[in-house]
Write a protein that holds these residues in place. Structure first.
Motif, PDB file in Angstrom:
ATOM      1  N   ILE A   8       1.863   4.671  11.397  1.00  0.00           N
ATOM      2  CA  ILE A   8       2.197   3.648  10.410  1.00  0.00           C
ATOM      3  C   ILE A   8       1.030   3.432   9.450  1.00  0.00           C
ATOM      4  N   MET A   9      -0.205   3.398  10.007  1.00  0.00           N
ATOM      5  CA  MET A   9      -1.383   3.227   9.164  1.00  0.00           C
ATOM      6  C   MET A   9      -1.520   4.368   8.166  1.00  0.00           C
ATOM      7  N   TYR A  10      -1.236   5.578   8.602  1.00  0.00           N
ATOM      8  CA  TYR A  10      -1.323   6.739   7.706  1.00  0.00           C
ATOM      9  C   TYR A  10      -0.324   6.594   6.556  1.00  0.00           C
ATOM     10  N   ILE A  11       0.872   6.101   6.845  1.00  0.00           N
ATOM     11  CA  ILE A  11       1.891   5.900   5.810  1.00  0.00           C
ATOM     12  C   ILE A  11       1.480   4.769   4.870  1.00  0.00           C
ATOM     13  N   PHE A  12       0.952   3.703   5.443  1.00  0.00           N
ATOM     14  CA  PHE A  12       0.589   2.530   4.651  1.00  0.00           C
ATOM     15  C   PHE A  12      -0.509   2.833   3.632  1.00  0.00           C
ATOM     16  N   LYS A  13      -1.337   3.812   3.904  1.00  0.00           N
ATOM     17  CA  LYS A  13      -2.417   4.145   2.977  1.00  0.00           C
ATOM     18  C   LYS A  13      -1.887   4.671   1.649  1.00  0.00           C
ATOM     19  N   TYR A  14      -0.612   5.085   1.622  1.00  0.00           N
ATOM     20  CA  TYR A  14      -0.008   5.612   0.397  1.00  0.00           C
ATOM     21  C   TYR A  14       0.806   4.547  -0.339  1.00  0.00           C
ATOM     22  N   LEU A  15       0.875   3.343   0.197  1.00  0.00           N
ATOM     23  CA  LEU A  15       1.615   2.265  -0.457  1.00  0.00           C
ATOM     24  C   LEU A  15       0.704   1.466  -1.375  1.00  0.00           C
ATOM     25  N   SER A  16       1.291   0.880  -2.415  1.00  0.00           N
ATOM     26  CA  SER A  16       0.520  -0.045  -3.246  1.00  0.00           C
ATOM     27  C   SER A  16       0.301  -1.323  -2.453  1.00  0.00           C
ATOM     28  N   HIS A  17      -0.697  -2.109  -2.857  1.00  0.00           N
ATOM     29  CA  HIS A  17      -0.956  -3.355  -2.152  1.00  0.00           C
ATOM     30  C   HIS A  17       0.161  -4.364  -2.389  1.00  0.00           C
ATOM     31  N   ASP A  18       0.888  -4.239  -3.498  1.00  0.00           N
ATOM     32  CA  ASP A  18       2.045  -5.099  -3.728  1.00  0.00           C
ATOM     33  C   ASP A  18       3.103  -4.855  -2.664  1.00  0.00           C
ATOM     34  N   ASP A  19       3.396  -3.572  -2.412  1.00  0.00           N
ATOM     35  CA  ASP A  19       4.389  -3.224  -1.390  1.00  0.00           C
ATOM     36  C   ASP A  19       3.863  -3.512   0.012  1.00  0.00           C
ATOM     37  N   ARG A  79       1.709  -6.941  11.444  1.00  0.00           N
ATOM     38  CA  ARG A  79       0.451  -6.824  12.185  1.00  0.00           C
ATOM     39  C   ARG A  79      -0.353  -5.620  11.718  1.00  0.00           C
ATOM     40  N   VAL A  80       0.287  -4.470  11.592  1.00  0.00           N
ATOM     41  CA  VAL A  80      -0.429  -3.260  11.190  1.00  0.00           C
ATOM     42  C   VAL A  80      -0.880  -3.343   9.732  1.00  0.00           C
ATOM     43  N   SER A  81      -0.047  -3.940   8.872  1.00  0.00           N
ATOM     44  CA  SER A  81      -0.373  -4.003   7.440  1.00  0.00           C
ATOM     45  C   SER A  81      -1.564  -4.901   7.160  1.00  0.00           C
ATOM     46  N   LEU A  99      -7.456  -1.648   4.969  1.00  0.00           N
ATOM     47  CA  LEU A  99      -6.544  -1.531   3.832  1.00  0.00           C
ATOM     48  C   LEU A  99      -6.842  -2.557   2.735  1.00  0.00           C
ATOM     49  N   TRP A 100      -7.736  -3.505   3.027  1.00  0.00           N
ATOM     50  CA  TRP A 100      -7.874  -4.654   2.138  1.00  0.00           C
ATOM     51  C   TRP A 100      -9.294  -4.897   1.653  1.00  0.00           C
ATOM     52  N   LYS A 101     -10.141  -3.899   1.665  1.00  0.00           N
ATOM     53  CA  LYS A 101     -11.492  -4.083   1.127  1.00  0.00           C
ATOM     54  C   LYS A 101     -11.467  -4.169  -0.392  1.00  0.00           C
ATOM     55  N   LYS A 102     -10.571  -3.379  -1.023  1.00  0.00           N
ATOM     56  CA  LYS A 102     -10.493  -3.355  -2.478  1.00  0.00           C
ATOM     57  C   LYS A 102      -9.020  -3.390  -2.915  1.00  0.00           C
ATOM     58  N   TYR A 159      -3.523 -11.825   3.449  1.00  0.00           N
ATOM     59  CA  TYR A 159      -3.981 -10.451   3.631  1.00  0.00           C
ATOM     60  C   TYR A 159      -5.463 -10.271   3.306  1.00  0.00           C
ATOM     61  N   LEU A 160      -5.981 -11.064   2.385  1.00  0.00           N
ATOM     62  CA  LEU A 160      -7.365 -10.889   1.965  1.00  0.00           C
ATOM     63  C   LEU A 160      -8.320 -11.185   3.121  1.00  0.00           C
ATOM     64  N   LYS A 161      -9.430 -10.451   3.174  1.00  0.00           N
ATOM     65  CA  LYS A 161     -10.356 -10.516   4.306  1.00  0.00           C
ATOM     66  C   LYS A 161     -11.712 -11.060   3.885  1.00  0.00           C
ATOM     67  N   LYS A 162     -12.528 -11.378   4.880  1.00  0.00           N
ATOM     68  CA  LYS A 162     -13.880 -11.852   4.614  1.00  0.00           C
ATOM     69  C   LYS A 162     -14.731 -10.785   3.943  1.00  0.00           C
ATOM     70  N   ASP A 163     -14.440  -9.510   4.252  1.00  0.00           N
ATOM     71  CA  ASP A 163     -15.236  -8.427   3.668  1.00  0.00           C
ATOM     72  C   ASP A 163     -14.550  -7.773   2.469  1.00  0.00           C
ATOM     73  N   THR A 164     -13.555  -8.440   1.874  1.00  0.00           N
ATOM     74  CA  THR A 164     -12.963  -7.960   0.631  1.00  0.00           C
ATOM     75  C   THR A 164     -14.001  -8.083  -0.480  1.00  0.00           C
ATOM     76  N   THR A 165     -14.338  -6.971  -1.122  1.00  0.00           N
ATOM     77  CA  THR A 165     -15.403  -6.972  -2.128  1.00  0.00           C
ATOM     78  C   THR A 165     -14.877  -6.853  -3.556  1.00  0.00           C
ATOM     79  N   GLU A 166     -13.666  -6.271  -3.726  1.00  0.00           N
ATOM     80  CA  GLU A 166     -13.099  -6.110  -5.065  1.00  0.00           C
ATOM     81  C   GLU A 166     -11.647  -6.570  -5.062  1.00  0.00           C
ATOM     82  N   LEU A 167     -11.221  -7.187  -6.155  1.00  0.00           N
ATOM     83  CA  LEU A 167      -9.844  -7.650  -6.275  1.00  0.00           C
ATOM     84  C   LEU A 167      -9.358  -7.421  -7.701  1.00  0.00           C
ATOM     85  N   PHE A 168      -8.197  -6.754  -7.816  1.00  0.00           N
ATOM     86  CA  PHE A 168      -7.581  -6.445  -9.112  1.00  0.00           C
ATOM     87  C   PHE A 168      -6.227  -7.138  -9.166  1.00  0.00           C
TER      88      PHE A 168
END
Length: 377
Positions: free
Chosen positions: A53-64, A77-79, A84-87, A104-113
């Motif tokens: 599931i993680m491998y598939i999720f890496k190809y999704l946009s953060h919106d999806d 839980r996996v998403s 997946l949420w550093k940038k 979804y945003l994390k303590k170590d999120t460094t970039e946000l668009f």
């Protein structure tokens, strides 16, 4: 004939039909065992292992990806995995989803668009409340980009104080204060090193004063800001009192002219100066950039046409040492400027004069004298 079908478990707990067969002997007739369709189990996304599931999720946009929380607990839980949420990039931001995004945003999120690819509206623009919550939700946030947004009386002091890069592009601010700068409190982000305010009609010359107070600012882009014009008073003051570490100034597609250009020579740290004429400018009726303005920028010679410049320049006499210089689509820039650049721009490494009035012979002469400078024309 017996049905030898058995069930076998996978690592993720999912089961599927498996037929056990033996190698046929020489005299044995080989047969094929089939099962009715009703005995086959359909495997869904939630039945896969976390790794798959993680491998598939890496190809999704953060919106999806954010919408996975609305489907089922396992996918939610996996998403939420931190990797997946550093940038994160929300290309189609929806205000109604803000609480989900924040979860979804994390303590170590460094970039946000954050962007809206369709027609900008309040329903697809970030709220002040969301920006305020970023301070505690993402304590390590360093880079924030807001594109195609609509703000209503937004105050810049709500931005994350640790930001090093802030981008506001193609956005609208309603109810802009008339008597003060919208960016008056920008120094509440004292660590800002890169400020990109592009294609915004709300940016006025008086905003320049607020930006000059950013002590660590080394990159400033005001590209495509149509109202940034006739800013002689603000350019003269801010280049004296501020912009102490500015290395790159991008004014492409911004209506500057000789009158403003001369003051930027007072920035001794300026190395990259990018100028490109907007398409809507008429060089015969509008103030534009000519050899005269470039001579004043590079050679620090004050023109008799502007007798007040000597008083307004002030300062300690230090001048910029430009290494990268774009002067695109200014037909009144000619070989005269090239001859000045040979003598007064010793540090020049890249010169872009696409759309200028320089002839081929004048360009070849410059290249022969200054072979270490790359010329784009």
């Amino acid at each position: 004939m017996e049905n030898n079908s058995i069930k076998r478990s996978l690592k993720d707990g999912c089961r599927y039909p498996h037929t056990e067969t033996k190698k046929p002997k020489a005299a044995q007739v080989t047969t094929t065992i089939s099962h009715p369709k009703s005995s086959k189990k359909i495997i869904g996304l939630q039945d896969l292992s976390d790794e798959v599931i993680m491998y598939i999720f890496k190809y999704l946009s953060h919106d999806d990806l954010a919408k996975m929380a609305l489907l089922c607990p396992n996918l939610s839980r996996v998403s939420h995995d931190w990797s997946l949420w550093k940038k994160p990039r929300f290309e189609n931001f929806e205000k109604s989803m803000e609480e989900v995004y924040l979860s979804y945003l994390k303590k170590d999120t460094t970039e946000l668009f954050i962007s809206c690819n369709d027609v900008p509206s309040h329903d697809y623009s970030v709220s002040e409340n969301f920006l305020i919550k970023l301070k505690t939700k993402c304590p390590e946030l360093l880079d924030l980009t807001l594109k195609n947004q609509v703000f209503d009386e937004i105050n810049v002091n709500i931005f994350h104080p640790k930001l090093k890069t802030l981008t506001i592009d193609s956005s609208t601010i309603e109810n802009v204060p008339a008597n003060t700068s919208f960016l008056i409190s920008i120094d509440t982000c004292p660590d800002l090193e890169r400020l990109i305010i592009t294609n915004n009609d709300w940016f006025l010359p008086q905003n320049l004063y607020a930006l000059s107070k950013l002590e660590r600012l080394n990159y400033l882009s005001l590209a495509g800001c149509k109202q940034f014009k006739d800013c002689v008073p603000y350019a003269s003051i801010t280049t004296i009192i501020g912009f102490d570490f500015l290395q790159t100034l991008d004014l492409r597609f911004t209506p500057v002219s000789d009158r403003e250009l001369v003051f930027f020579q007072r920035l001794p740290t300026l190395k990259n100066f990018l100028l490109e004429c907007p398409e809507y400018m008429n060089h015969e009726i509008h103030s534009t950039i000519t050899d005269l303005g470039l001579a004043e920028l590079c050679a620090a010679t004050l023109s008799f046409r502007y007798p007040y410049l000597g008083v307004m320049m002030g300062g300690n006499g230090e001048r910029c040492c430009i290494e990268t210089f774009y002067v695109r689509n200014y037909p009144k820039v000619t070989g005269t400027f090239l001859r000045i650049a040979i003598t007064h721009c010793p540090h020049l490494k890249l010169l872009d004069i696409i759309g200028s009035g320089c002839t081929s012979a004048e360009i070849e002469y410059f290249k022969a004298i200054r072979p270490s400078t790359k010329v784009i024309y």
